[in-house]
Design a protein around this motif. Sequence first.
Motif, PDB file in Angstrom:
ATOM      1  N   TYR A 170      27.062 -60.567  22.384  1.00  0.00           N
ATOM      2  CA  TYR A 170      27.208 -60.522  20.869  1.00  0.00           C
ATOM      3  C   TYR A 170      25.909 -60.510  19.939  1.00  0.00           C
ATOM      4  CZ  TYR A 170      29.948 -61.716  16.703  1.00  0.00           C
ATOM      5  OH  TYR A 170      30.241 -61.563  15.370  1.00  0.00           O
ATOM      6  N   GLY A 171      25.919 -59.738  18.937  1.00  0.00           N
ATOM      7  CA  GLY A 171      24.833 -59.989  18.188  1.00  0.00           C
ATOM      8  C   GLY A 171      23.614 -58.857  18.652  1.00  0.00           C
ATOM      9  N   ARG A 172      23.778 -58.185  19.968  1.00  0.00           N
ATOM     10  CA  ARG A 172      22.612 -57.653  20.413  1.00  0.00           C
ATOM     11  C   ARG A 172      22.834 -56.168  20.811  1.00  0.00           C
ATOM     12  NH1 ARG A 172      20.972 -61.722  25.194  1.00  0.00           N
ATOM     13  NH2 ARG A 172      20.539 -63.683  23.807  1.00  0.00           N
ATOM     14  N   ASN A 173      23.924 -55.826  21.541  1.00  0.00           N
ATOM     15  CA  ASN A 173      24.075 -54.532  21.960  1.00  0.00           C
ATOM     16  C   ASN A 173      25.615 -54.106  21.652  1.00  0.00           C
ATOM     17  OD1 ASN A 173      25.141 -51.971  23.276  1.00  0.00           O
ATOM     18  ND2 ASN A 173      22.894 -51.962  24.185  1.00  0.00           N
ATOM     19  N   GLN A 174      26.047 -53.399  20.396  1.00  0.00           N
ATOM     20  CA  GLN A 174      27.325 -53.030  20.162  1.00  0.00           C
ATOM     21  C   GLN A 174      28.026 -52.655  21.009  1.00  0.00           C
ATOM     22  OE1 GLN A 174      28.548 -50.055  16.999  1.00  0.00           O
ATOM     23  NE2 GLN A 174      28.889 -51.933  15.738  1.00  0.00           N
ATOM     24  N   VAL A 175      27.545 -51.503  21.672  1.00  0.00           N
ATOM     25  CA  VAL A 175      28.269 -50.798  22.578  1.00  0.00           C
ATOM     26  C   VAL A 175      28.745 -51.441  23.812  1.00  0.00           C
ATOM     27  CG1 VAL A 175      28.142 -48.927  24.524  1.00  0.00           C
ATOM     28  CG2 VAL A 175      27.342 -48.442  22.101  1.00  0.00           C
ATOM     29  N   ALA A 176      27.974 -52.368  24.262  1.00  0.00           N
ATOM     30  CA  ALA A 176      27.890 -53.241  25.412  1.00  0.00           C
ATOM     31  C   ALA A 176      28.898 -54.406  25.101  1.00  0.00           C
ATOM     32  CB  ALA A 176      26.871 -53.868  25.987  1.00  0.00           C
ATOM     33  N   ARG A 177      28.998 -54.882  24.014  1.00  0.00           N
ATOM     34  CA  ARG A 177      29.700 -55.830  23.850  1.00  0.00           C
ATOM     35  C   ARG A 177      31.221 -55.465  23.457  1.00  0.00           C
ATOM     36  NH1 ARG A 177      27.577 -56.318  18.249  1.00  0.00           N
ATOM     37  NH2 ARG A 177      29.323 -56.110  16.656  1.00  0.00           N
ATOM     38  N   ARG A 178      31.499 -54.111  23.016  1.00  0.00           N
ATOM     39  CA  ARG A 178      32.401 -53.498  22.526  1.00  0.00           C
ATOM     40  C   ARG A 178      33.583 -53.282  24.018  1.00  0.00           C
ATOM     41  NH1 ARG A 178      32.404 -49.667  17.579  1.00  0.00           N
ATOM     42  NH2 ARG A 178      32.313 -51.023  15.786  1.00  0.00           N
ATOM     43  N   VAL A 179      32.560 -52.866  24.956  1.00  0.00           N
ATOM     44  CA  VAL A 179      33.068 -52.443  26.203  1.00  0.00           C
ATOM     45  C   VAL A 179      33.428 -53.798  26.833  1.00  0.00           C
ATOM     46  CG1 VAL A 179      32.559 -51.586  28.705  1.00  0.00           C
ATOM     47  CG2 VAL A 179      31.909 -50.579  26.564  1.00  0.00           C
ATOM     48  N   CYS A 180      32.690 -54.781  26.782  1.00  0.00           N
ATOM     49  CA  CYS A 180      33.265 -56.019  27.577  1.00  0.00           C
ATOM     50  C   CYS A 180      34.582 -56.645  26.925  1.00  0.00           C
ATOM     51  CB  CYS A 180      31.966 -57.097  27.406  1.00  0.00           C
ATOM     52  SG  CYS A 180      30.431 -56.626  28.380  1.00  0.00           S
ATOM     53  N   ILE A 181      34.495 -56.587  25.601  1.00  0.00           N
ATOM     54  CA  ILE A 181      35.788 -57.336  24.983  1.00  0.00           C
ATOM     55  C   ILE A 181      36.989 -56.385  25.388  1.00  0.00           C
ATOM     56  CG2 ILE A 181      35.567 -56.154  22.713  1.00  0.00           C
ATOM     57  CD1 ILE A 181      36.743 -60.050  23.510  1.00  0.00           C
TER      58      ILE A 181
ATOM     59  N   ALA B 133      43.076 -59.513  20.308  1.00  0.00           N
ATOM     60  CA  ALA B 133      42.897 -59.584  18.700  1.00  0.00           C
ATOM     61  C   ALA B 133      41.389 -59.432  18.414  1.00  0.00           C
ATOM     62  CB  ALA B 133      43.261 -61.016  18.266  1.00  0.00           C
ATOM     63  N   ILE B 134      40.643 -59.922  19.435  1.00  0.00           N
ATOM     64  CA  ILE B 134      39.024 -59.627  19.029  1.00  0.00           C
ATOM     65  C   ILE B 134      38.666 -58.551  18.997  1.00  0.00           C
ATOM     66  CG2 ILE B 134      36.687 -60.431  19.849  1.00  0.00           C
ATOM     67  CD1 ILE B 134      38.064 -63.113  20.713  1.00  0.00           C
ATOM     68  N   ALA B 135      39.158 -57.884  20.120  1.00  0.00           N
ATOM     69  CA  ALA B 135      38.958 -56.442  20.542  1.00  0.00           C
ATOM     70  C   ALA B 135      39.342 -55.659  19.400  1.00  0.00           C
ATOM     71  CB  ALA B 135      39.485 -56.170  21.790  1.00  0.00           C
ATOM     72  N   ILE B 136      40.479 -55.777  18.818  1.00  0.00           N
ATOM     73  CA  ILE B 136      40.877 -55.152  17.677  1.00  0.00           C
ATOM     74  C   ILE B 136      40.090 -54.997  16.538  1.00  0.00           C
ATOM     75  CG2 ILE B 136      42.811 -54.738  15.844  1.00  0.00           C
ATOM     76  CD1 ILE B 136      44.724 -55.607  18.114  1.00  0.00           C
ATOM     77  N   ASP B 137      39.539 -56.449  16.397  1.00  0.00           N
ATOM     78  CA  ASP B 137      38.551 -56.515  15.111  1.00  0.00           C
ATOM     79  C   ASP B 137      37.189 -55.901  15.372  1.00  0.00           C
ATOM     80  OD1 ASP B 137      38.197 -57.903  12.432  1.00  0.00           O
ATOM     81  OD2 ASP B 137      36.503 -58.960  13.850  1.00  0.00           O
ATOM     82  N   GLU B 138      36.850 -55.923  16.765  1.00  0.00           N
ATOM     83  CA  GLU B 138      35.436 -55.306  16.955  1.00  0.00           C
ATOM     84  C   GLU B 138      35.399 -53.816  16.614  1.00  0.00           C
ATOM     85  OE1 GLU B 138      32.475 -55.669  18.144  1.00  0.00           O
ATOM     86  OE2 GLU B 138      32.428 -58.006  18.492  1.00  0.00           O
ATOM     87  N   PHE B 139      36.487 -53.274  16.819  1.00  0.00           N
ATOM     88  CA  PHE B 139      36.640 -51.742  16.692  1.00  0.00           C
ATOM     89  C   PHE B 139      36.973 -51.529  15.148  1.00  0.00           C
ATOM     90  CE2 PHE B 139      36.860 -51.714  21.182  1.00  0.00           C
ATOM     91  CZ  PHE B 139      35.947 -50.905  21.506  1.00  0.00           C
ATOM     92  N   ALA B 140      37.665 -52.590  14.720  1.00  0.00           N
ATOM     93  CA  ALA B 140      38.356 -51.960  13.252  1.00  0.00           C
ATOM     94  C   ALA B 140      37.231 -52.821  12.100  1.00  0.00           C
ATOM     95  CB  ALA B 140      39.573 -52.706  12.841  1.00  0.00           C
ATOM     96  N   GLY B 141      36.468 -53.718  12.510  1.00  0.00           N
ATOM     97  CA  GLY B 141      35.350 -54.312  11.633  1.00  0.00           C
ATOM     98  C   GLY B 141      36.057 -55.212  10.469  1.00  0.00           C
ATOM     99  N   ILE B 142      37.127 -55.698  10.842  1.00  0.00           N
ATOM    100  CA  ILE B 142      37.857 -56.498   9.432  1.00  0.00           C
ATOM    101  C   ILE B 142      37.066 -57.798   9.241  1.00  0.00           C
ATOM    102  CG2 ILE B 142      39.942 -57.511   8.819  1.00  0.00           C
ATOM    103  CD1 ILE B 142      41.302 -55.555  10.629  1.00  0.00           C
ATOM    104  N   THR B 143      36.794 -58.540  10.165  1.00  0.00           N
ATOM    105  CA  THR B 143      36.075 -60.128   9.798  1.00  0.00           C
ATOM    106  C   THR B 143      34.750 -59.815  10.185  1.00  0.00           C
ATOM    107  OG1 THR B 143      36.550 -60.983  12.024  1.00  0.00           O
ATOM    108  CG2 THR B 143      38.204 -61.136  10.341  1.00  0.00           C
TER     109      THR B 143
END
Length: 266
Positions: free
Chosen positions: A97-108, A23-33
């Motif tokens: 988190y809060g540093r590198n968007q690409v890295a955190r999205r890949v990780c999650i 669910a977190i991964a979905i939100d990371e790419f959708a930007g809902i919360t």
Amino acid sequence: MEIAWSLVFFTVLSGCGGWLLAAIAIDEFAGITENTDFKAGIVGLVLLAVGGLASATHLAHPENIFAAFNHPTSGIFLEAVLIAIAGAFAVAYLVTYGRNQVARRVCIAIAALVGVALSFMAGNSYIMSSCSNWDTMLLPLAYLGTTMVPGVALYCALAKAFDGGKNIKAFSALLVASGAIAAITAILYVMHVGDVPGVAALGYGGAVVIGGVVPFALGVVMAAKPEIGVWAPAAACACGIVGAICIRVCMWMAFQPVESFFGLLS
């Protein structure tokens, strides 16, 4: 057969954690919360850790868990590896988190994929030809489906608590889908088991109705009334946990070795 409660809680908690990461991964790419993902990541990591500890307590000597690493083809080895990978990438997500968007999205994304795979493989480990009620792919599908509800519902509850939850209609729809999947996968497995005493009542009443239908209905209500309080997803999460436990108890109740049909076992 005696119920291995430590394994029941291991598969429920780790599966819930895996789906929470999804669910977190979905939100990371959708930007809902805005304020949910980091806190949810901590909760997901805790669920994986507690689930892993629950698995170790199944052993008479928990320190023997390390011996499983000498058998890479065993279910215990694979589950341990999946927990380790999901946990490591969840930690990496929190660090980035809060540093590198690409890295955190890949990780999650990796943590989510592995976490969801864990919810399936935890059930797949029980498949064995010597027990007809366990020798079916419907079992790991039921494991996966029934932990989807508490994971998604928990994310919705956290979003309600930290973001107000007014913009989580997409997750409400996902909860509806989760409830339907949980109910369907539970029904299919209970039907496969057949007339084992007690399984039908626990399976249909606990896993299907409480674990699937009720969360489905709560998801519909949440989608229709975004302003509804945190109690709705919290209740759906609780029901999902009950349903996930029930289907696993059904599995243990349904244990009937093939040999027993020939009078070799009492």
